[in-house]
Design an enzyme around this catalytic site. Structure first.
Site, PDB file in Angstrom:
ATOM      1  N   CYS A   1       0.867  -1.172   0.000  1.00 43.32           N
ATOM      2  CA  CYS A   1       0.000   0.000   0.000  1.00 43.32           C
ATOM      3  C   CYS A   1       0.907   1.226   0.000  1.00 43.32           C
ATOM      4  CB  CYS A   1      -0.911   0.002   1.227  1.00 43.32           C
ATOM      5  SG  CYS A   1      -2.027   1.423   1.257  1.00 43.32           S
ATOM      6  N   LEU A   2       1.080   1.827  -1.175  1.00 44.62           N
ATOM      7  CA  LEU A   2       1.891   3.024  -1.331  1.00 44.62           C
ATOM      8  C   LEU A   2       1.205   3.897  -2.369  1.00 44.62           C
ATOM      9  CD1 LEU A   2       4.525   4.601  -0.703  1.00 44.62           C
ATOM     10  CD2 LEU A   2       5.613   3.319  -2.559  1.00 44.62           C
TER      11      LEU A   2
END
Length: 167
Positions: A106-107
């Site tokens: 999750c970026l």
């Protein structure tokens, strides 16, 4: 060049080959730039002759719970790259608030904040930075996010997840 006789336009097959060649050229340039940059703690290379699939390595930043650990990642580039982000996953098991147990990350720059100006190098430096500065407001691993405030216990979990750790 094949054309669609009805419209006099290039066919999808020709367009796709042109797009793939354009992506390949961009990735070749990025590979050369990355190799020449000498940015510490990051590297990436195509898987054999397949420019659309790369294996990357990042080293844990000094002064973090990931220090002295190396992580392998898979990078899969779409034919629409750089207009769409590559799919990047950790192949080395990692205990981190923004990485799930399957290696999904999750970026924001790999999702809704993606820009065509980003490069392989930008992605790897961002991931290396994420190791030391997770976004605990958007965790994929809730347990890791909760434990982040306890560095000693967190490091134990990091080492337990990392194969071949020697501590």
């Amino acid at each position: 060049m094949t054309t669609n006789p009805a419209a006099g336009k290039p066919s999808n097959q020709t367009k796709s080959a042109t797009e793939t060649a354009s992506v390949a050229k961009r990735l070749q340039n990025e590979l050369m730039t990355l190799m020449m940059s000498g940015t510490p703690g990051i590297s990436a290379f195509p898987d054999g002759d397949d420019l659309m699939n790369w294996t990357a390595t990042i080293s844990g930043p000094e002064g973090t719970v990931y220090e002295n650990l190396k992580y392998k990642l898979a990078m899969k580039f779409p034919t629409s790259y750089p207009y769409n982000a590559p799919t990047v996953t950790f192949k080395t098991p990692i205990y981190h608030p923004n990485v799930d147990m399957n290696g999904n990350i999750c970026l924001d720059i790999l999702k809704d904040k993606w820009s065509a100006v980003y490069t392989v190098q930008t992605i790897l430096v961002s991931l290396q930075s994420l190791l030391g500065e997770p976004n605990n407001n958007s965790p994929l691993n809730d347990e890791a996010a909760e434990m982040w405030g306890n560095p000693e216990q967190f490091r134990k979990q990091v080492l337990a997840a990392h194969p071949g750790n020697d501590e």
